[in-house]
Design a protein around this motif. Structure first.
Motif, PDB file in Angstrom:
ATOM      1  N   VAL A  75      16.198 101.736 -18.900  1.00 43.27           N
ATOM      2  CA  VAL A  75      17.261 102.695 -18.620  1.00 43.27           C
ATOM      3  C   VAL A  75      17.825 102.418 -17.230  1.00 43.27           C
ATOM      4  N   SER A  76      19.146 102.552 -17.079  1.00 44.01           N
ATOM      5  CA  SER A  76      19.791 102.359 -15.788  1.00 44.01           C
ATOM      6  C   SER A  76      20.573 103.607 -15.413  1.00 44.01           C
ATOM      7  N   TYR A  77      20.316 104.135 -14.202  1.00 46.62           N
ATOM      8  CA  TYR A  77      21.035 105.290 -13.665  1.00 46.62           C
ATOM      9  C   TYR A  77      22.096 104.773 -12.692  1.00 46.62           C
ATOM     10  N   ASN A  78      23.367 105.063 -12.975  1.00 47.44           N
ATOM     11  CA  ASN A  78      24.466 104.624 -12.126  1.00 47.44           C
ATOM     12  C   ASN A  78      25.160 105.826 -11.507  1.00 47.44           C
ATOM     13  N   PHE A  79      25.341 105.798 -10.183  1.00 49.02           N
ATOM     14  CA  PHE A  79      25.951 106.911  -9.468  1.00 49.02           C
ATOM     15  C   PHE A  79      27.201 106.422  -8.745  1.00 49.02           C
ATOM     16  N   LEU A  80      28.265 107.213  -8.813  1.00 47.04           N
ATOM     17  CA  LEU A  80      29.518 106.872  -8.153  1.00 47.04           C
ATOM     18  C   LEU A  80      30.086 108.118  -7.496  1.00 47.04           C
ATOM     19  N   GLU A  81      30.259 108.046  -6.180  1.00 50.58           N
ATOM     20  CA  GLU A  81      30.867 109.140  -5.429  1.00 50.58           C
ATOM     21  C   GLU A  81      32.273 108.719  -5.028  1.00 50.58           C
ATOM     22  N   ILE A  82      33.244 109.577  -5.268  1.00 49.71           N
ATOM     23  CA  ILE A  82      34.638 109.289  -4.960  1.00 49.71           C
ATOM     24  C   ILE A  82      35.155 110.358  -4.006  1.00 49.71           C
ATOM     25  N   LYS A  83      35.584 109.916  -2.833  1.00 44.35           N
ATOM     26  CA  LYS A  83      36.142 110.842  -1.866  1.00 44.35           C
ATOM     27  C   LYS A  83      37.504 110.330  -1.403  1.00 44.35           C
ATOM     28  N   LYS A  84      38.452 111.204  -1.357  1.00 47.25           N
ATOM     29  CA  LYS A  84      39.776 110.811  -0.888  1.00 47.25           C
ATOM     30  C   LYS A  84      39.772 110.641   0.624  1.00 47.25           C
ATOM     31  N   ARG A 109      48.334 100.104  -0.318  1.00 46.49           N
ATOM     32  CA  ARG A 109      47.238 100.208  -1.292  1.00 46.49           C
ATOM     33  C   ARG A 109      45.991 100.783  -0.645  1.00 46.49           C
ATOM     34  N   LEU A 110      45.679 100.325   0.567  1.00 44.42           N
ATOM     35  CA  LEU A 110      44.493 100.828   1.262  1.00 44.42           C
ATOM     36  C   LEU A 110      44.638 102.308   1.579  1.00 44.42           C
ATOM     37  N   ALA A 111      45.821 102.712   1.993  1.00 36.71           N
ATOM     38  CA  ALA A 111      46.044 104.108   2.368  1.00 36.71           C
ATOM     39  C   ALA A 111      45.905 105.032   1.169  1.00 36.71           C
ATOM     40  N   GLY A 112      46.227 104.546  -0.027  1.00 38.35           N
ATOM     41  CA  GLY A 112      46.170 105.373  -1.218  1.00 38.35           C
ATOM     42  C   GLY A 112      44.829 105.384  -1.907  1.00 38.35           C
ATOM     43  N   LYS A 113      43.923 104.510  -1.512  1.00 37.38           N
ATOM     44  CA  LYS A 113      42.649 104.398  -2.210  1.00 37.38           C
ATOM     45  C   LYS A 113      41.709 105.542  -1.855  1.00 37.38           C
ATOM     46  N   TYR A 114      40.788 105.785  -2.766  1.00 36.63           N
ATOM     47  CA  TYR A 114      39.696 106.703  -2.508  1.00 36.63           C
ATOM     48  C   TYR A 114      38.511 105.922  -1.952  1.00 36.63           C
ATOM     49  N   LEU A 115      37.644 106.599  -1.235  1.00 33.34           N
ATOM     50  CA  LEU A 115      36.418 105.980  -0.749  1.00 33.34           C
ATOM     51  C   LEU A 115      35.388 106.004  -1.877  1.00 33.34           C
ATOM     52  N   LEU A 116      34.872 104.859  -2.225  1.00 27.02           N
ATOM     53  CA  LEU A 116      33.911 104.743  -3.311  1.00 27.02           C
ATOM     54  C   LEU A 116      32.538 104.383  -2.748  1.00 27.02           C
ATOM     55  N   LYS A 117      31.519 105.076  -3.213  1.00 24.85           N
ATOM     56  CA  LYS A 117      30.140 104.810  -2.813  1.00 24.85           C
ATOM     57  C   LYS A 117      29.296 104.842  -4.079  1.00 24.85           C
ATOM     58  N   SER A 118      28.461 103.825  -4.284  1.00 25.29           N
ATOM     59  CA  SER A 118      27.725 103.739  -5.549  1.00 25.29           C
ATOM     60  C   SER A 118      26.280 103.332  -5.313  1.00 25.29           C
ATOM     61  N   ASP A 119      25.450 103.615  -6.297  1.00 25.51           N
ATOM     62  CA  ASP A 119      24.055 103.182  -6.296  1.00 25.51           C
ATOM     63  C   ASP A 119      23.602 103.039  -7.739  1.00 25.51           C
ATOM     64  N   GLU A 120      22.544 102.269  -7.945  1.00 21.83           N
ATOM     65  CA  GLU A 120      22.030 101.997  -9.283  1.00 21.83           C
ATOM     66  C   GLU A 120      20.512 101.958  -9.237  1.00 21.83           C
ATOM     67  N   VAL A 121      19.873 102.673 -10.140  1.00 20.60           N
ATOM     68  CA  VAL A 121      18.415 102.688 -10.258  1.00 20.60           C
ATOM     69  C   VAL A 121      18.040 102.226 -11.660  1.00 20.60           C
ATOM     70  N   ASN A 122      17.161 101.240 -11.739  1.00 15.75           N
ATOM     71  CA  ASN A 122      16.779 100.685 -13.034  1.00 15.75           C
ATOM     72  C   ASN A 122      15.312 100.960 -13.347  1.00 15.75           C
ATOM     73  N   LEU A 123      15.057 101.288 -14.597  1.00 13.73           N
ATOM     74  CA  LEU A 123      13.714 101.548 -15.106  1.00 13.73           C
ATOM     75  C   LEU A 123      13.474 100.631 -16.301  1.00 13.73           C
ATOM     76  N   THR A 124      12.330  99.958 -16.304  1.00 11.80           N
ATOM     77  CA  THR A 124      11.968  99.084 -17.421  1.00 11.80           C
ATOM     78  C   THR A 124      10.708  99.609 -18.102  1.00 11.80           C
ATOM     79  N   PHE A 125      10.706  99.615 -19.428  1.00  5.89           N
ATOM     80  CA  PHE A 125       9.501  99.959 -20.176  1.00  5.89           C
ATOM     81  C   PHE A 125       8.634  98.701 -20.248  1.00  5.89           C
TER      82      PHE A 125
END
Length: 337
Positions: A75-84, A109-125
Protein backbone atom coordinates in the motif's frame (compact mmCIF):
# COMPACT_ATOMS: atom_id res chain seq x y z
CA UNK A 1 -34.78 29.34 -22.47
CA UNK A 2 -31.63 27.90 -20.92
CA UNK A 3 -31.85 27.75 -17.16
CA UNK A 4 -28.70 28.98 -15.38
CA UNK A 5 -27.98 29.24 -11.66
CA UNK A 6 -25.69 32.00 -10.42
CA UNK A 7 -24.11 31.99 -6.97
CA UNK A 8 -21.49 34.46 -5.69
CA UNK A 9 -18.14 32.67 -6.07
CA UNK A 10 -16.72 34.34 -2.98
CA UNK A 11 -19.19 32.48 -0.78
CA UNK A 12 -18.10 29.10 -2.13
CA UNK A 13 -14.32 29.12 -2.24
CA UNK A 14 -13.38 28.04 1.26
CA UNK A 15 -16.31 26.03 2.47
CA UNK A 16 -17.72 22.60 1.87
CA UNK A 17 -20.43 23.22 -0.67
CA UNK A 18 -24.03 22.19 -0.13
CA UNK A 19 -26.41 22.70 -3.07
CA UNK A 20 -30.12 22.55 -2.44
CA UNK A 21 -32.96 22.47 -4.90
CA UNK A 22 -36.44 21.08 -5.33
CA UNK A 23 -36.74 17.91 -7.45
CA UNK A 24 -39.56 17.24 -9.89
CA UNK A 25 -41.64 15.59 -7.16
CA UNK A 26 -41.52 18.77 -5.10
CA UNK A 27 -39.03 17.45 -2.51
CA UNK A 28 -35.96 19.39 -1.41
CA UNK A 29 -32.54 17.77 -1.46
CA UNK A 30 -28.99 18.82 -0.70
CA UNK A 31 -25.50 17.37 -1.13
CA UNK A 32 -22.01 18.25 0.07
CA UNK A 33 -19.18 18.54 -2.43
CA UNK A 34 -16.70 15.95 -1.13
CA UNK A 35 -14.27 13.44 -2.56
CA UNK A 36 -15.42 9.87 -3.14
CA UNK A 37 -15.16 7.47 -0.21
CA UNK A 38 -15.06 4.40 -2.41
CA UNK A 39 -12.27 2.14 -3.62
CA UNK A 40 -11.80 3.07 -7.27
CA UNK A 41 -10.53 0.33 -9.55
CA UNK A 42 -7.35 0.98 -11.52
CA UNK A 43 -7.74 0.55 -15.27
CA UNK A 44 -4.56 2.45 -16.11
CA UNK A 45 -5.17 5.87 -14.54
CA UNK A 46 -3.10 5.07 -11.42
CA UNK A 47 -0.27 3.12 -13.07
CA UNK A 48 2.16 6.03 -12.76
CA UNK A 49 2.00 5.76 -8.95
CA UNK A 50 2.98 2.09 -8.65
CA UNK A 51 6.44 1.15 -7.41
CA UNK A 52 8.34 -1.88 -6.10
CA UNK A 53 6.56 -1.61 -2.74
CA UNK A 54 3.04 -1.66 -4.18
CA UNK A 55 3.51 -3.84 -7.23
CA UNK A 56 0.63 -3.53 -9.66
CA UNK A 57 -1.94 -1.08 -8.28
CA UNK A 58 -5.45 -2.52 -8.28
CA UNK A 59 -7.51 0.07 -6.36
CA UNK A 60 -7.19 3.55 -4.88
CA UNK A 61 -8.99 5.77 -2.38
CA UNK A 62 -8.94 9.46 -3.33
CA UNK A 63 -9.55 11.92 -0.49
CA UNK A 64 -8.07 14.81 -2.48
CA UNK A 65 -5.10 15.81 -0.31
CA UNK A 66 -4.63 12.14 0.58
CA UNK A 67 -4.61 9.30 -1.92
CA UNK A 68 -4.04 5.68 -0.92
CA UNK A 69 -3.04 3.13 -3.55
CA UNK A 70 -3.61 -0.59 -2.99
CA UNK A 71 -1.25 -2.84 -4.92
CA UNK A 72 -0.63 -6.56 -5.12
CA UNK A 73 2.50 -6.25 -2.94
CA UNK A 74 1.56 -3.41 -0.62
CA UNK A 75 0.00 0.00 0.00
CA UNK A 76 1.21 3.53 -0.78
CA UNK A 77 0.03 6.66 1.06
CA UNK A 78 0.40 9.83 -1.04
CA UNK A 79 -0.06 13.30 0.45
CA UNK A 80 -0.32 16.58 -1.44
CA UNK A 81 -0.69 20.00 0.15
CA UNK A 82 -1.68 22.91 -2.09
CA UNK A 83 -1.35 26.47 -0.90
CA UNK A 84 -1.84 29.58 -2.97
CA UNK A 85 1.05 32.03 -3.01
CA UNK A 86 0.43 35.16 -1.01
CA UNK A 87 -0.10 38.49 -2.75
CA UNK A 88 3.37 39.57 -1.57
CA UNK A 89 5.04 36.45 -3.02
CA UNK A 90 3.35 36.95 -6.37
CA UNK A 91 4.28 40.64 -6.40
CA UNK A 92 7.95 39.84 -5.68
CA UNK A 93 8.02 37.47 -8.67
CA UNK A 94 6.36 39.94 -11.03
CA UNK A 95 8.58 42.84 -9.91
CA UNK A 96 11.77 41.06 -10.95
CA UNK A 97 13.25 42.92 -13.93
CA UNK A 98 12.87 41.22 -17.31
CA UNK A 99 13.32 42.34 -20.90
CA UNK A 100 12.70 39.14 -22.81
CA UNK A 101 9.13 38.16 -23.63
CA UNK A 102 9.69 34.47 -22.80
CA UNK A 103 11.03 35.30 -19.34
CA UNK A 104 8.04 37.58 -18.76
CA UNK A 105 5.69 34.70 -19.63
CA UNK A 106 7.60 32.44 -17.24
CA UNK A 107 7.13 34.98 -14.45
CA UNK A 108 3.39 35.02 -15.10
CA UNK A 109 3.26 31.24 -14.78
CA UNK A 110 5.24 31.30 -11.53
CA UNK A 111 3.08 34.06 -10.08
CA UNK A 112 -0.09 32.08 -10.79
CA UNK A 113 1.09 28.75 -9.44
CA UNK A 114 0.15 27.23 -6.13
CA UNK A 115 2.77 26.00 -3.69
CA UNK A 116 2.85 22.21 -3.80
CA UNK A 117 4.28 20.02 -1.03
CA UNK A 118 4.10 16.22 -1.17
CA UNK A 119 5.18 13.08 0.64
CA UNK A 120 4.81 9.34 0.07
CA UNK A 121 4.82 6.44 2.54
CA UNK A 122 5.06 2.87 1.28
CA UNK A 123 4.10 -0.35 3.05
CA UNK A 124 4.98 -3.81 1.76
CA UNK A 125 3.41 -7.09 2.87
CA UNK A 126 6.63 -8.99 3.45
CA UNK A 127 6.80 -12.56 2.09
CA UNK A 128 3.15 -12.39 1.06
CA UNK A 129 1.39 -14.32 -1.68
CA UNK A 130 2.43 -12.64 -4.95
CA UNK A 131 -0.58 -14.17 -6.70
CA UNK A 132 -3.05 -12.73 -4.20
CA UNK A 133 -6.61 -12.16 -5.41
CA UNK A 134 -7.92 -8.64 -4.75
CA UNK A 135 -11.65 -8.05 -5.19
CA UNK A 136 -13.94 -5.05 -4.90
CA UNK A 137 -17.09 -5.71 -2.85
CA UNK A 138 -20.44 -3.86 -3.16
CA UNK A 139 -20.11 -1.77 -6.33
CA UNK A 140 -21.16 1.89 -6.04
CA UNK A 141 -24.00 3.06 -8.31
CA UNK A 142 -21.97 6.00 -9.68
CA UNK A 143 -18.85 5.74 -11.83
CA UNK A 144 -15.69 7.75 -12.60
CA UNK A 145 -13.59 8.92 -15.54
CA UNK A 146 -9.86 9.74 -15.47
CA UNK A 147 -7.11 10.98 -17.78
CA UNK A 148 -4.34 8.55 -18.75
CA UNK A 149 -1.06 9.95 -20.08
CA UNK A 150 1.26 7.60 -21.96
CA UNK A 151 4.01 10.21 -22.17
CA UNK A 152 2.95 11.40 -25.62
CA UNK A 153 -0.74 12.14 -25.36
CA UNK A 154 -3.60 12.10 -22.88
CA UNK A 155 -6.64 9.89 -23.29
CA UNK A 156 -9.51 9.17 -20.91
CA UNK A 157 -10.88 6.01 -19.32
CA UNK A 158 -14.60 6.07 -18.58
CA UNK A 159 -17.13 4.06 -16.55
CA UNK A 160 -14.50 3.28 -13.89
CA UNK A 161 -16.14 1.48 -10.99
CA UNK A 162 -15.93 2.19 -7.27
CA UNK A 163 -16.55 -0.25 -4.40
CA UNK A 164 -17.52 -0.07 -0.73
CA UNK A 165 -14.61 -2.26 0.34
CA UNK A 166 -11.83 -4.47 -1.02
CA UNK A 167 -10.52 -7.86 0.12
CA UNK A 168 -7.08 -9.40 -0.34
CA UNK A 169 -7.83 -13.13 -0.30
CA UNK A 170 -5.08 -15.40 1.05
CA UNK A 171 -2.46 -12.65 1.33
CA UNK A 172 -0.76 -15.06 3.76
CA UNK A 173 -1.68 -18.76 4.07
CA UNK A 174 -5.23 -18.81 5.47
CA UNK A 175 -5.22 -15.03 6.09
CA UNK A 176 -7.21 -12.29 4.29
CA UNK A 177 -7.16 -8.49 4.58
CA UNK A 178 -10.32 -6.42 4.34
CA UNK A 179 -10.19 -2.64 3.77
CA UNK A 180 -13.00 -0.13 4.32
CA UNK A 181 -13.15 3.67 4.46
CA UNK A 182 -13.28 4.87 8.06
CA UNK A 183 -16.40 7.00 8.76
CA UNK A 184 -14.29 9.81 10.32
CA UNK A 185 -10.83 9.88 8.73
CA UNK A 186 -8.49 7.35 7.14
CA UNK A 187 -9.19 3.70 6.44
CA UNK A 188 -10.08 0.63 8.46
CA UNK A 189 -8.45 -2.70 7.80
CA UNK A 190 -8.85 -6.10 9.35
CA UNK A 191 -6.77 -9.24 9.10
CA UNK A 192 -9.09 -12.24 8.94
CA UNK A 193 -7.17 -15.22 10.31
CA UNK A 194 -8.99 -18.40 9.36
CA UNK A 195 -8.83 -21.55 11.57
CA UNK A 196 -5.35 -23.08 11.61
CA UNK A 197 -3.56 -20.04 10.10
CA UNK A 198 -0.43 -18.61 11.75
CA UNK A 199 -0.63 -14.95 12.85
CA UNK A 200 3.17 -14.66 12.94
CA UNK A 201 3.25 -14.77 9.13
CA UNK A 202 1.88 -11.22 9.05
CA UNK A 203 4.69 -8.73 8.45
CA UNK A 204 4.12 -5.14 7.29
CA UNK A 205 7.34 -3.36 6.27
CA UNK A 206 7.40 0.44 5.95
CA UNK A 207 9.94 2.44 3.96
CA UNK A 208 10.92 4.34 7.11
CA UNK A 209 11.43 3.55 10.77
CA UNK A 210 8.25 3.60 12.87
CA UNK A 211 7.56 4.03 16.57
CA UNK A 212 5.29 2.23 19.01
CA UNK A 213 3.74 4.81 21.35
CA UNK A 214 1.00 3.95 23.85
CA UNK A 215 0.10 0.84 21.87
CA UNK A 216 -0.18 2.72 18.55
CA UNK A 217 2.09 2.69 15.51
CA UNK A 218 3.35 6.16 14.54
CA UNK A 219 4.66 6.58 10.97
CA UNK A 220 6.29 9.99 10.34
CA UNK A 221 5.40 12.13 7.29
CA UNK A 222 6.03 15.76 6.32
CA UNK A 223 2.46 16.56 7.42
CA UNK A 224 2.40 14.77 10.77
CA UNK A 225 2.20 11.12 11.73
CA UNK A 226 0.10 8.39 10.21
CA UNK A 227 -1.38 6.66 13.26
CA UNK A 228 -2.15 2.95 13.19
CA UNK A 229 -4.44 2.67 16.20
CA UNK A 230 -4.18 -0.28 18.56
CA UNK A 231 -6.09 -3.30 17.26
CA UNK A 232 -9.27 -4.74 18.69
CA UNK A 233 -9.23 -8.51 18.14
CA UNK A 234 -11.97 -11.08 18.63
CA UNK A 235 -12.51 -14.78 17.93
CA UNK A 236 -15.60 -16.11 16.19
CA UNK A 237 -18.44 -13.92 14.93
CA UNK A 238 -19.13 -12.13 18.21
CA UNK A 239 -17.12 -8.92 18.69
CA UNK A 240 -17.69 -9.30 22.43
CA UNK A 241 -15.31 -12.27 22.51
CA UNK A 242 -12.27 -10.01 22.86
CA UNK A 243 -8.77 -11.48 22.52
CA UNK A 244 -5.83 -9.48 23.89
CA UNK A 245 -3.56 -8.34 21.07
CA UNK A 246 -0.87 -5.76 20.41
CA UNK A 247 1.65 -4.67 17.82
CA UNK A 248 5.19 -6.01 17.68
CA UNK A 249 7.76 -3.85 15.90
CA UNK A 250 11.37 -4.20 14.81
CA UNK A 251 12.54 -0.89 13.33
CA UNK A 252 10.32 -0.66 10.25
CA UNK A 253 8.63 -4.07 10.54
CA UNK A 254 5.23 -4.43 12.17
CA UNK A 255 3.45 -7.61 13.21
CA UNK A 256 1.00 -8.77 15.89
CA UNK A 257 1.17 -10.71 19.15
CA UNK A 258 -2.07 -12.48 20.12
CA UNK A 259 -3.05 -14.13 23.41
CA UNK A 260 -4.17 -17.76 23.34
CA UNK A 261 -7.56 -18.31 21.69
CA UNK A 262 -9.63 -21.15 20.24
CA UNK A 263 -7.74 -21.96 17.01
CA UNK A 264 -10.84 -23.63 15.58
CA UNK A 265 -12.46 -20.18 15.30
CA UNK A 266 -11.75 -17.33 12.89
CA UNK A 267 -9.71 -14.54 14.46
CA UNK A 268 -10.30 -10.92 13.40
CA UNK A 269 -7.54 -8.35 14.06
CA UNK A 270 -9.15 -4.95 13.58
CA UNK A 271 -7.05 -1.71 13.79
CA UNK A 272 -7.69 1.51 11.87
CA UNK A 273 -5.33 3.94 10.17
CA UNK A 274 -5.67 7.68 10.80
CA UNK A 275 -3.96 9.78 8.14
CA UNK A 276 -2.82 13.39 8.69
CA UNK A 277 -5.67 15.86 8.60
CA UNK A 278 -5.74 18.56 5.94
CA UNK A 279 -8.31 21.10 7.20
CA UNK A 280 -8.20 23.09 3.95
CA UNK A 281 -8.69 20.26 1.46
CA UNK A 282 -10.05 22.45 -1.33
CA UNK A 283 -13.51 20.90 -1.42
CA UNK A 284 -14.61 24.12 -3.11
CA UNK A 285 -16.98 24.79 -5.99
CA UNK A 286 -16.10 26.88 -9.04
CA UNK A 287 -19.18 26.52 -11.26
CA UNK A 288 -22.62 24.88 -11.25
CA UNK A 289 -25.52 24.54 -13.66
CA UNK A 290 -28.62 22.45 -14.39
CA UNK A 291 -30.27 21.02 -17.51
CA UNK A 292 -33.92 20.84 -18.53
CA UNK A 293 -34.42 17.54 -16.69
CA UNK A 294 -33.27 18.96 -13.37
CA UNK A 295 -29.86 17.23 -13.37
CA UNK A 296 -27.22 19.28 -11.54
CA UNK A 297 -23.60 19.68 -12.70
CA UNK A 298 -20.95 20.90 -10.26
CA UNK A 299 -17.25 21.48 -10.93
CA UNK A 300 -14.84 22.07 -8.07
CA UNK A 301 -11.73 21.01 -6.19
CA UNK A 302 -8.09 21.44 -7.12
CA UNK A 303 -6.17 18.17 -7.38
CA UNK A 304 -8.01 16.65 -9.07
CA UNK A 305 -10.49 19.12 -10.48
CA UNK A 306 -13.81 17.25 -10.51
CA UNK A 307 -17.00 17.59 -12.51
CA UNK A 308 -19.90 15.80 -10.79
CA UNK A 309 -23.37 15.06 -12.13
CA UNK A 310 -26.36 14.55 -9.83
CA UNK A 311 -29.81 13.57 -11.01
CA UNK A 312 -32.93 15.56 -10.11
CA UNK A 313 -33.28 13.73 -6.78
CA UNK A 314 -29.67 14.41 -5.69
CA UNK A 315 -28.17 10.99 -6.48
CA UNK A 316 -24.58 11.16 -7.77
CA UNK A 317 -24.31 9.75 -11.31
CA UNK A 318 -20.66 10.18 -12.22
CA UNK A 319 -17.43 12.05 -11.43
CA UNK A 320 -15.03 13.26 -14.11
CA UNK A 321 -11.47 13.82 -12.79
CA UNK A 322 -8.92 16.05 -14.49
CA UNK A 323 -5.68 17.73 -13.36
CA UNK A 324 -5.95 21.40 -12.41
CA UNK A 325 -3.86 23.61 -14.69
CA UNK A 326 -2.36 26.26 -12.41
CA UNK A 327 -1.04 28.22 -15.42
CA UNK A 328 -4.53 29.02 -16.68
CA UNK A 329 -7.96 29.91 -15.37
CA UNK A 330 -11.04 27.74 -15.54
CA UNK A 331 -13.50 28.99 -18.15
CA UNK A 332 -17.25 29.32 -17.78
CA UNK A 333 -19.19 26.04 -17.63
CA UNK A 334 -22.16 25.74 -19.99
CA UNK A 335 -24.77 22.98 -19.89
CA UNK A 336 -26.78 21.79 -22.88
CA UNK A 337 -30.46 21.36 -21.97
Amino acid sequence: MKKTLFLPLVTLLFSVFAFSQEDQSGKDWSVAFTKSHSFIENVGQFDEFQNDATGKIRFAVDFGATRIFFGENGVSYNFLEIKKKSREERADIMNQPSRELEFHKQKERLAGKYLLKSDEVNLTFEKSNRKVEIKGINESPDYHSYPVNNGKETSYVNHVRGFEKIIYSNIYPGIDIEYKVHPVIGIKYAFIVHPGADVTHISMVYDREVQLIDGEIQIPTLFGNIIDHAPMSFAGESESNIIESHYVINKNRVGFAIDNYDLSKTLTIDPWVQTPDFPDNWDCVWELDTDASGNVYIIGGIMPLQLKKYNSTGVLQWTHNTPYDTTAWLGTMATDD
